[in-house]
Motif scaffolding. Sequence first.
Motif, PDB file in Angstrom:
ATOM      1  N   TYR A  21       0.822  -1.208   0.000  1.00  0.00           N
ATOM      2  CA  TYR A  21       0.000   0.000   0.000  1.00  0.00           C
ATOM      3  C   TYR A  21       0.860   1.264   0.000  1.00  0.00           C
ATOM      4  N   HIS A  22       2.100   1.148  -0.484  1.00  0.00           N
ATOM      5  CA  HIS A  22       3.023   2.287  -0.604  1.00  0.00           C
ATOM      6  C   HIS A  22       3.334   2.915   0.750  1.00  0.00           C
ATOM      7  N   GLN A  23       3.443   2.101   1.822  1.00  0.00           N
ATOM      8  CA  GLN A  23       3.643   2.655   3.152  1.00  0.00           C
ATOM      9  C   GLN A  23       4.741   1.927   3.912  1.00  0.00           C
ATOM     10  N   LEU A  24       5.592   2.732   4.568  1.00  0.00           N
ATOM     11  CA  LEU A  24       6.571   2.239   5.540  1.00  0.00           C
ATOM     12  C   LEU A  24       6.296   2.940   6.857  1.00  0.00           C
ATOM     13  N   PRO A  36      -5.065   6.125   9.973  1.00  0.00           N
ATOM     14  CA  PRO A  36      -5.018   6.626   8.595  1.00  0.00           C
ATOM     15  C   PRO A  36      -6.204   7.514   8.231  1.00  0.00           C
ATOM     16  N   GLU A  37      -7.312   7.390   8.930  1.00  0.00           N
ATOM     17  CA  GLU A  37      -8.459   8.241   8.605  1.00  0.00           C
ATOM     18  C   GLU A  37      -8.177   9.709   8.937  1.00  0.00           C
ATOM     19  N   ARG A  38      -7.126   9.985   9.702  1.00  0.00           N
ATOM     20  CA  ARG A  38      -6.760  11.373  10.018  1.00  0.00           C
ATOM     21  C   ARG A  38      -5.708  11.930   9.069  1.00  0.00           C
ATOM     22  N   TRP A  39      -5.195  11.115   8.165  1.00  0.00           N
ATOM     23  CA  TRP A  39      -4.198  11.610   7.222  1.00  0.00           C
ATOM     24  C   TRP A  39      -4.865  12.573   6.255  1.00  0.00           C
ATOM     25  N   ASP A  43      -0.641  15.649   3.935  1.00  0.00           N
ATOM     26  CA  ASP A  43       0.228  14.525   4.310  1.00  0.00           C
ATOM     27  C   ASP A  43       0.615  13.725   3.074  1.00  0.00           C
ATOM     28  N   MET A  44      -0.353  13.473   2.207  1.00  0.00           N
ATOM     29  CA  MET A  44      -0.083  12.697   0.994  1.00  0.00           C
ATOM     30  C   MET A  44       0.872  13.438   0.070  1.00  0.00           C
ATOM     31  N   THR A  48       4.759  12.051   3.694  1.00  0.00           N
ATOM     32  CA  THR A  48       5.223  11.730   5.043  1.00  0.00           C
ATOM     33  C   THR A  48       4.204  12.211   6.063  1.00  0.00           C
ATOM     34  N   VAL A  49       3.953  11.375   7.079  1.00  0.00           N
ATOM     35  CA  VAL A  49       3.127  11.775   8.220  1.00  0.00           C
ATOM     36  C   VAL A  49       3.999  11.672   9.465  1.00  0.00           C
TER      37      VAL A  49
END
Length: 170
Positions: A21-24, A36-39, A43-44, A48-49
């Motif tokens: 899902y393109h996430q580390l 993730p619902e707060r991103w 952020d996108m 980076t978050v």
Amino acid sequence: MTTYSGTSERVITDLTLFADYHQLYLMDDAEVDLAPERWTTDDMLRRTVFGGDHIVVFTARNMDVPLRVEILPEAPPLELTGWDHIVDGAIRCASGRLIAMGCTDFEPDAARLPLAPGTYRARVSMTGLDSLSEDGLDGEDRYRVQFWPGPPQETRVRRMHDPEAGPDLP
């Protein structure tokens, strides 16, 4: 595979993580709420978050990608040359361990890195974002996250990747 090098003052860890899902994720080895619902859209765009006790890095590919984690005794110089995208922020570590993992990795098996309890500044740098194959499975993208002791700070974009302009934006 994890490799460790450096001295007690500077520790470098090279990992290869599956960025499903393109996430580390880099996070305190304590209970973390990634939420993730707060991103946000910002952020996108920042890729980076910084979430207080965690960092989410959005990768160019959802495949195995190289990640270098550097734990430093002081702030590194800002290196713009050779990096497509750079974002600064901060993270708290209460547990004394940092987890490094992909989005769908099994957390108990994830890499754990020693990080003394405290607040750290962090710099996320990305390069090779325009090197992906047509199918998006291969590329020369790589990621680096540097940590050094310091007070909290607001998230700051140092270099924003623009796929239309190429990697050397001012």
